[in-house]
Design a protein around this motif. Structure first.
Motif, PDB file in Angstrom:
ATOM      1  N   TYR A   1      45.396  52.435  42.821  1.00  0.00           N
ATOM      2  CA  TYR A   1      44.407  52.000  41.827  1.00  0.00           C
ATOM      3  C   TYR A   1      44.285  53.007  40.681  1.00  0.00           C
ATOM      4  CZ  TYR A   1      42.463  48.096  44.533  1.00  0.00           C
ATOM      5  OH  TYR A   1      42.284  46.899  45.180  1.00  0.00           O
ATOM      6  N   PHE A   2      44.375  54.273  41.022  1.00  0.00           N
ATOM      7  CA  PHE A   2      44.186  55.310  40.004  1.00  0.00           C
ATOM      8  C   PHE A   2      45.503  55.886  39.491  1.00  0.00           C
ATOM      9  CE2 PHE A   2      40.310  55.390  42.648  1.00  0.00           C
ATOM     10  CZ  PHE A   2      39.412  54.992  41.661  1.00  0.00           C
ATOM     11  N   GLY A   3      46.606  55.200  39.815  1.00  0.00           N
ATOM     12  CA  GLY A   3      47.898  55.624  39.286  1.00  0.00           C
ATOM     13  C   GLY A   3      48.436  56.890  39.913  1.00  0.00           C
ATOM     14  N   GLY A   4      47.933  57.243  41.093  1.00  0.00           N
ATOM     15  CA  GLY A   4      48.394  58.457  41.764  1.00  0.00           C
ATOM     16  C   GLY A   4      49.746  58.260  42.424  1.00  0.00           C
ATOM     17  N   LYS A   5      50.360  59.361  42.818  1.00  0.00           N
ATOM     18  CA  LYS A   5      51.687  59.330  43.445  1.00  0.00           C
ATOM     19  C   LYS A   5      51.543  59.410  44.958  1.00  0.00           C
ATOM     20  CE  LYS A   5      56.193  61.645  43.395  1.00  0.00           C
ATOM     21  NZ  LYS A   5      56.939  60.391  43.265  1.00  0.00           N
TER      22      LYS A   5
ATOM     23  N   ARG B   1      43.373  41.744  40.536  1.00  0.00           N
ATOM     24  CA  ARG B   1      44.109  42.882  39.994  1.00  0.00           C
ATOM     25  C   ARG B   1      45.379  43.145  40.813  1.00  0.00           C
ATOM     26  NH1 ARG B   1      46.223  47.857  41.732  1.00  0.00           N
ATOM     27  NH2 ARG B   1      46.317  49.302  39.973  1.00  0.00           N
ATOM     28  N   ASP B   2      45.273  43.062  42.163  1.00  0.00           N
ATOM     29  CA  ASP B   2      46.419  43.375  43.019  1.00  0.00           C
ATOM     30  C   ASP B   2      47.533  42.341  42.874  1.00  0.00           C
ATOM     31  OD1 ASP B   2      45.038  45.556  43.880  1.00  0.00           O
ATOM     32  OD2 ASP B   2      44.404  44.683  45.787  1.00  0.00           O
ATOM     33  N   ILE B   3      47.165  41.048  42.784  1.00  0.00           N
ATOM     34  CA  ILE B   3      48.178  40.000  42.617  1.00  0.00           C
ATOM     35  C   ILE B   3      48.881  40.162  41.272  1.00  0.00           C
ATOM     36  CG2 ILE B   3      48.505  37.504  42.299  1.00  0.00           C
ATOM     37  CD1 ILE B   3      46.212  37.105  44.340  1.00  0.00           C
ATOM     38  N   ALA B   4      48.106  40.384  40.227  1.00  0.00           N
ATOM     39  CA  ALA B   4      48.690  40.545  38.895  1.00  0.00           C
ATOM     40  C   ALA B   4      49.580  41.780  38.829  1.00  0.00           C
ATOM     41  CB  ALA B   4      47.591  40.643  37.843  1.00  0.00           C
ATOM     42  N   MET B   5      49.138  42.883  39.442  1.00  0.00           N
ATOM     43  CA  MET B   5      49.940  44.111  39.427  1.00  0.00           C
ATOM     44  C   MET B   5      51.239  43.914  40.222  1.00  0.00           C
ATOM     45  SD  MET B   5      50.144  47.148  38.233  1.00  0.00           S
ATOM     46  CE  MET B   5      48.521  47.695  37.725  1.00  0.00           C
ATOM     47  N   ALA B   6      51.139  43.247  41.364  1.00  0.00           N
ATOM     48  CA  ALA B   6      52.347  42.988  42.163  1.00  0.00           C
ATOM     49  C   ALA B   6      53.325  42.101  41.397  1.00  0.00           C
ATOM     50  CB  ALA B   6      51.958  42.329  43.493  1.00  0.00           C
ATOM     51  N   ALA B   7      52.802  41.090  40.683  1.00  0.00           N
ATOM     52  CA  ALA B   7      53.665  40.203  39.883  1.00  0.00           C
ATOM     53  C   ALA B   7      54.328  40.979  38.750  1.00  0.00           C
ATOM     54  CB  ALA B   7      52.837  39.045  39.328  1.00  0.00           C
ATOM     55  N   LYS B   8      53.570  41.831  38.074  1.00  0.00           N
ATOM     56  CA  LYS B   8      54.124  42.626  36.972  1.00  0.00           C
ATOM     57  C   LYS B   8      55.205  43.577  37.480  1.00  0.00           C
ATOM     58  CE  LYS B   8      52.877  45.915  33.335  1.00  0.00           C
ATOM     59  NZ  LYS B   8      51.794  46.727  32.744  1.00  0.00           N
TER      60      LYS B   8
ATOM     61  N   ASP C   1      42.778  40.824  31.124  1.00  0.00           N
ATOM     62  CA  ASP C   1      41.525  40.091  31.326  1.00  0.00           C
ATOM     63  C   ASP C   1      40.689  40.719  32.440  1.00  0.00           C
ATOM     64  OD1 ASP C   1      42.374  38.437  29.346  1.00  0.00           O
ATOM     65  OD2 ASP C   1      42.641  36.656  30.599  1.00  0.00           O
ATOM     66  N   ALA C   2      41.366  41.213  33.476  1.00  0.00           N
ATOM     67  CA  ALA C   2      40.652  41.873  34.570  1.00  0.00           C
ATOM     68  C   ALA C   2      39.964  43.139  34.068  1.00  0.00           C
ATOM     69  CB  ALA C   2      41.613  42.204  35.708  1.00  0.00           C
ATOM     70  N   LYS C   3      40.657  43.876  33.228  1.00  0.00           N
ATOM     71  CA  LYS C   3      40.070  45.088  32.653  1.00  0.00           C
ATOM     72  C   LYS C   3      38.861  44.725  31.786  1.00  0.00           C
ATOM     73  CE  LYS C   3      41.315  49.285  30.119  1.00  0.00           C
ATOM     74  NZ  LYS C   3      42.409  50.028  29.458  1.00  0.00           N
ATOM     75  N   ALA C   4      38.993  43.644  31.021  1.00  0.00           N
ATOM     76  CA  ALA C   4      37.881  43.197  30.181  1.00  0.00           C
ATOM     77  C   ALA C   4      36.693  42.761  31.039  1.00  0.00           C
ATOM     78  CB  ALA C   4      38.339  42.039  29.293  1.00  0.00           C
ATOM     79  N   HIS C   5      36.965  42.137  32.188  1.00  0.00           N
ATOM     80  CA  HIS C   5      35.906  41.718  33.118  1.00  0.00           C
ATOM     81  C   HIS C   5      35.073  42.930  33.550  1.00  0.00           C
ATOM     82  CE1 HIS C   5      34.163  39.407  36.543  1.00  0.00           C
ATOM     83  NE2 HIS C   5      34.276  40.571  37.197  1.00  0.00           N
ATOM     84  N   VAL C   6      35.758  44.025  33.868  1.00  0.00           N
ATOM     85  CA  VAL C   6      35.057  45.254  34.249  1.00  0.00           C
ATOM     86  C   VAL C   6      34.202  45.752  33.081  1.00  0.00           C
ATOM     87  CG1 VAL C   6      35.325  47.662  34.960  1.00  0.00           C
ATOM     88  CG2 VAL C   6      36.797  45.898  35.945  1.00  0.00           C
TER      89      VAL C   6
ATOM     90  N   VAL D   1      39.980  52.509  37.187  1.00  0.00           N
ATOM     91  CA  VAL D   1      41.185  51.936  37.788  1.00  0.00           C
ATOM     92  C   VAL D   1      42.190  51.546  36.707  1.00  0.00           C
ATOM     93  CG1 VAL D   1      42.039  49.931  39.091  1.00  0.00           C
ATOM     94  CG2 VAL D   1      39.982  51.149  39.850  1.00  0.00           C
ATOM     95  N   ARG D   2      43.468  51.736  37.018  1.00  0.00           N
ATOM     96  CA  ARG D   2      44.529  51.372  36.062  1.00  0.00           C
ATOM     97  C   ARG D   2      44.771  49.861  36.074  1.00  0.00           C
ATOM     98  NH1 ARG D   2      49.924  54.710  36.532  1.00  0.00           N
ATOM     99  NH2 ARG D   2      50.430  53.122  35.003  1.00  0.00           N
ATOM    100  N   PHE D   3      44.867  49.283  34.906  1.00  0.00           N
ATOM    101  CA  PHE D   3      45.163  47.851  34.777  1.00  0.00           C
ATOM    102  C   PHE D   3      46.415  47.626  33.934  1.00  0.00           C
ATOM    103  CE2 PHE D   3      40.706  47.863  35.922  1.00  0.00           C
ATOM    104  CZ  PHE D   3      40.594  46.778  36.775  1.00  0.00           C
ATOM    105  N   GLU D   4      47.287  48.626  33.894  1.00  0.00           N
ATOM    106  CA  GLU D   4      48.522  48.442  33.125  1.00  0.00           C
ATOM    107  C   GLU D   4      49.707  48.999  33.896  1.00  0.00           C
ATOM    108  OE1 GLU D   4      46.874  52.302  32.609  1.00  0.00           O
ATOM    109  OE2 GLU D   4      45.990  50.483  31.798  1.00  0.00           O
TER     110      GLU D   4
END
Length: 990
Positions: free
Chosen positions: A674-678, A864-871, A916-921, A987-990
């Motif tokens: 979520y936070f772009g960590g490794k 967010r998880d579905i969209a991130m997995a698709a991307k 859109d998810a980021k905008a929702h937040v 949380v990262r949305f990109e």
């Protein structure tokens, strides 16, 4: 010194004949000097031990060649078939401690070497140390060989441990994956025969000497029955159960109760009720014929199993009752209750007189007459009251219970009875006998309520809402009576239990039911507020939270509130309530899911604190599973606790495949993403996941025993109403993996081929696993709707990615397959976007909408998880296409142009959803930053100040001391919501 300490906390001591100069350098860790001196001594004396010192010291230095040289020497030792020197073995094992489990398999190296040494030196005191070493590395094959050698060597000695070490290890090996299928039957048979022989010696001997190889102690006898239960036949077990010396009754006569209880478990599993009856009857009679202390056998479980001649036996025990300790007195009283309810009604009431004031009602009254002031009184009688017929229950509540304190009860006694009555009334609302079926359609009109309540006569659902409301009103009045009476308040510390807690739980549970909360709704199958009344639900939480200030040490109430706050998104406040519980290490596995389950999807911001959120769990598992063996297993061997050894081995096996263990890994990895960590390591390679494979059945042992449960056995317990409802991280690990910057393969083409083969194999495994999981009949009950969407999307994405990169460009079916799958995924993304709040919306977000969104964060997390997995999936396929095209300019490699276009469209749709998810937040954050939220929340819970309250709300308001008393609570709830939204903002949305 214990075996493992020798290597964990420092090197082994060198032989006494090693000169002082070398001893000092070795002790000081001056490894370069040790290497130089040991090399000189080896050249002079030709003693291989000095070479071992040299090689072991080299392994402590930084060079890779020096570190690995010791592995070569160990390999040579194994292959030589010679008996190794024990001191050399100690040195090499110490030098290799960081390699064991990785480059070195103990069971193929040091285990066989130690077994070889013991075979040649079985009389040495070091032999037991070698056994301990193999045990603590959980090398059961070598440990069993060593134990067999020690048993053979000491067969005629007075030390019986070796015989039972051998038997125990042979049994453990026979049920272990370390045992080959070919050997399993041999070891199983060997274990049974060894113990059968020992049992026969015991049965046929007038008196056993210490050197006899029979069964002497309780632990030895219990080990025999455990093995017989596992590897023997049912007939053998039942025959031995009745034997004159080793039978359950004869052992009980000697004061050995453990065997008797374990035998009851086995018999109950088989349904051998006649045998159970005979054993329990004979056990109870032992206490009356002077064979053993009378009350030693007064275990309630034994009473429950014997119901035929039990009345006569019970009468004799009642005559002795005054001589018993309080615990046994209560057991006898409970036995009277159990037999009254267990025996046929014609036996206990042959004349059928006064059915309402039945023997069952009388017996409950007699029991409570002695114990109604005790903490456990309600739990003792709840199940029996729930079994009463309606008329019996009515008589009990109206005529019997009020008279229990006597003619002149104190205020404290009256309020205890009131609290007990309140809880029992609530329990009865969950019983079918309080409702009569009623046609749902009368003269063509839908009545909507399928029952008529026999208590209040009104038409009702289950439970009766009018009865619940009456309960709340009555309990609130009793609560207020206590709160305003100084004399009562002063008495409470002297009582077994604060009656206000019981009254608050009745009100809270009743409000939860009235709110419309039902089992399953808490899984967010839909918005929490869709069929739930938010004011009533929040009233329950407010009231229970107010009670927690009064009784802060009640862990059951605290756990109930933790779950409720998680239910509607107040994770940070739930965490504040969780921390004071100070969950001990030994119960982390059972209790931690009550807070940590799905916590990353509720509030990822909790992972951003100064102290890692999952640290207590990670530390517990790291410590408990640090060694390959169960913790303190050698202590159990040393003390001869053979049943404990078997229990420890079983517990350790379950702990290594614990659902809570997997939850710990998954939640932490999700938050890191979520936070772009490794991520430090692939989940397959995580040390805590070593025993988790594709077909592992995870052990789920969440303990709800501390929850206050007022429900009868006719319906689900309260946790079914309020719990939140594991997941594959490996798919995203695969897509996001990048090699280290300094990784430069000498043959890039070969490396690329290997990477592709690994990727295809992993994708195939993941897709198969997800497909199988989603098609299991039980899966829908394990997942929320949003989780079902997520795993379905992952299944489609893994299949899509696999199809795109595995099938050749020339395959004509690929574009069509890809198009169909991406279309389904794009439709899913569009649907998900429709449920998000937009900053461009002309309509202001209402309080109800805001609270609904705050309570639905796990569903938002899945968007967010579905969209991130698709991307990531689309990006992975497009990256593959670019690499293949760059590698081969002929145009034959890469992907079909239609596939590329579909992947770009999927990537675009996923990117739009993430935006859109980021905008929702952002919208949610803006709404929560608006002023007046305290009043807005209080208006929802207690109604607006200028409007009249209904009777229930009015009574709740009195208990919580009105809006003024509720303000602090409202502030904590709003602050917790704000903290949750703030965390999502990071949380990262990109």
């Amino acid at each position: 010194m214990a075996y493992k300490n020798k290597y964990r906390y420092g090197p082994p001591a060198l032989k006494n004949n090693v000169d002082m100069q070398l001893q000092s350098a070795f002790s000081d860790g001056n490894w370069s000097t040790v290497v130089r001196l040991a090399a000189k001594r080896f050249a002079t004396f030709k003693d291989p031990y000095y070479e071992a010192i040299k090689v072991s010291a080299e392994a402590q230095q930084q060079g890779a060649a020096e570190k690995c040289a010791v592995l070569v020497h160990v390999d040579e030792l194994v292959k030589s078939k010679k008996t190794p020197d024990i001191d050399t073995l100690d040195l090499y094992e110490w030098a290799c401690q960081d390699f064991i489990g990785y480059e070195i398999d103990f069971a193929e190296t040091f285990g066989p070497l130690r077994a070889r040494w013991v075979k040649a030196n079985a009389s040495s005191p070091m032999a037991a140390s070698c056994l301990q070493g193999c045990l603590e590395q959980w090398d059961l094959v070598s440990a069993q060989q060593i134990a067999a050698t020690l048993d053979k060597t000491n067969a005629n000695s007075a030390d019986r441990r070796y015989m039972f070490w051998n038997i125990t290890l042979t049994f453990l090996l026979s049920v272990s994956p370390q045992c080959t299928e070919a050997s399993r039957k041999v070891y199983s048979l060997l274990t049974v025969r060894q113990l059968q022989k020992a049992a026969d010696i015991t049965e046929n001997s007038d008196k056993l000497e210490k050197t006899d190889r029979g069964l002497l102690t309780e632990e030895e006898v219990c080990l025999y029955y455990r093995v017989l239960l596992s590897h023997g036949t049912k007939e053998e077990f039942l025959t031995r159960l009745r034997s004159p010396k080793l039978g359950a009754i004869s052992q009980l006569r000697q004061g050995h109760k453990l065997l008797f209880c374990e035998c009851l478990d086995a018999l109950e599993t088989w349904g051998e009720w006649d045998t159970i009856y005979e054993l329990c009857r004979d056990a109870l009679k032992l206490g009356l014929d002077g064979s053993t202390t009378p009350f030693f056998v007064c275990d309630l479980r034994i009473w429950k199993k014997a119901l035929d001649e039990v009345q006569d036996v019970l009468k004799q025990f009642i005559e002795l009752k005054d001589k018993a300790t309080p615990m046994y007195k209560k057991n006898i009283s409970l036995a009277l209750l159990e037999t009254t309810f267990g025996l046929p009604s014609t036996t206990i009431n042959p004349n059928h007189e006064n059915k309402a004031l039945s023997p069952k009602v009388i017996q409950i009254g007699l029991f409570l007459d002695q114990y109604y002031e005790r903490f456990a009184a309600f739990d003792d009688v709840k199940g029996y009251v729930a079994e009463l017929g309606y008329e019996e229950a009515k008589t009990f509540l109206e005529d019997v219970l009020p008279k229990i304190p006597g003619e002149n009860p104190t205020k404290a006694q009256q309020i205890i009875i009131t609290a007990l009555e309140s809880r029992l009334r609530y329990t009865l609302t969950t019983c079918p006998q309080t409702l009569s079926p009623h046609p749902t359609v009368v003269e063509g009109t839908d009545q909507g309520k399928p029952f008529q309540c026999r208590v209040c006569t009104k038409f009702a659902k289950s439970p009766c809402e009018d009865c619940l409301k009456k309960l709340i009103v009555d309990a609130a009045e009793a609560y207020s009576q206590i709160a305003t009476d100084k004399e009562l308040l002063a008495t409470i510390p002297k009582l077994d239990r604060d009656p206000r807690l019981d009254l608050a739980l009745v009100m809270g549970n009743s409000l939860l039911k009235l709110s419309g909360l039902r089992p399953g709704l808490s899984n967010f199958a839909q918005s929490l507020w869709q069929d739930v009344q938010p004011d009533v639900l929040l009233q329950a939480v407010l009231l229970l939270d107010t009670q927690l200030k009064v009784t802060p040490n009640d862990n059951g109430l605290r756990l109930l509130l933790v779950q409720l706050y998680l239910l509607f998104g107040c994770a940070s406040y739930a965490y504040q309530l969780w921390v004071p519980l100070e969950v001990k290490r030994t119960i982390q596995d059972a209790l931690s899911p009550l807070f940590f389950d799905r916590i990353s999807s509720i509030s990822p911001g909790l992972f951003q604190g100064t102290k890692p959120l999952m640290e207590p769990l990670r530390a517990y598992y790291s410590q408990s599973l640090r060694d390959p063996s169960p913790v303190r297993i050698w202590d159990a061997f040393s003390s001869g606790s053979y049943t404990s050894i078997l229990d420890m081995a079983e517990y350790d096996k379950k702990l290594r495949t614990s659902c809570t263990l997997v939850m710990t890994l998954v939640e932490e990895r999700r938050a890191t993403r979520y936070f772009g960590g490794k991520l430090d390591v692939d989940i397959d390679d995580h040390i805590l996941a070593a025993d988790i494979v594709e077909d592992t059945t995870l052990v789920h042992k969440t303990d709800y025993g501390s929850f206050p449960n007022l429900e009868s056995s006719n319906g689900p317990p309260i946790q079914e109403f309020i719990r939140l409802g594991p997941g594959p991280s490996q798919y995203l690990d695969l897509l996001t993996y990048t090699p280290p910057k300094d990784y430069k393969p000498s043959k890039p083409a070969d490396a690329a081929a290997r990477d592709k083969a690994y990727t295809l194999e992993s994708l195939t495994r993941i897709n198969t696993s997800l497909t199988d999981f989603l098609h299991k009949p039980t899966t829908p009950t394990l997942l929320t709707t949003s989780e079902t969407n997520y795993y379905t999307a992952l299944s489609l994405l893994s299949a899509l990615t696999l199809t795109a990169i595995s099938l050749p460009k020339s395959e004509p079916s690929v574009p069509n397959i890809v198009s169909q799958t991406t279309q389904s995924l794009k439709t899913t993304l569009t649907t998900l976007r429709a449920g998000l709040m937009s900053p461009k919306s002309p309509v202001a977000v209402s309080t109800q909408q805001a609270i609904s969104s705050l309570c639905d964060m796990p569903a938002f997390a899945s968007v967010r998880d579905i969209a991130m997995a698709a991307k990531l999936s689309a990006g992975f396929v497009l990256s593959y296409h670019e690499k293949e095209t760059a590698r081969d300019k002929s145009g034959k490699s890469g992907l079909h142009k239609e596939v590329v276009a579909e992947m770009k469209a999927l990537e675009s749709a996923a990117t739009k959803t993430l935006a859109d998810a980021k905008a929702h937040v952002g919208v949610l954050k803006g709404v929560m930053n608006e002023s007046g939220w305290l009043d807005r929340l209080l208006n929802v819970v207690l109604g607006e100040e200028d409007k009249e309250q209904d009777e229930v709300t009015e009574k709740v308001s009195q208990v919580v001391e009105g809006r003024g008393g509720a303000e602090e609570w409202a502030g904590k709830v709003v602050d917790s919501w704000r903290e949750g939204v703030k965390g999502w903002g990071m949380v990262r949305f990109e």
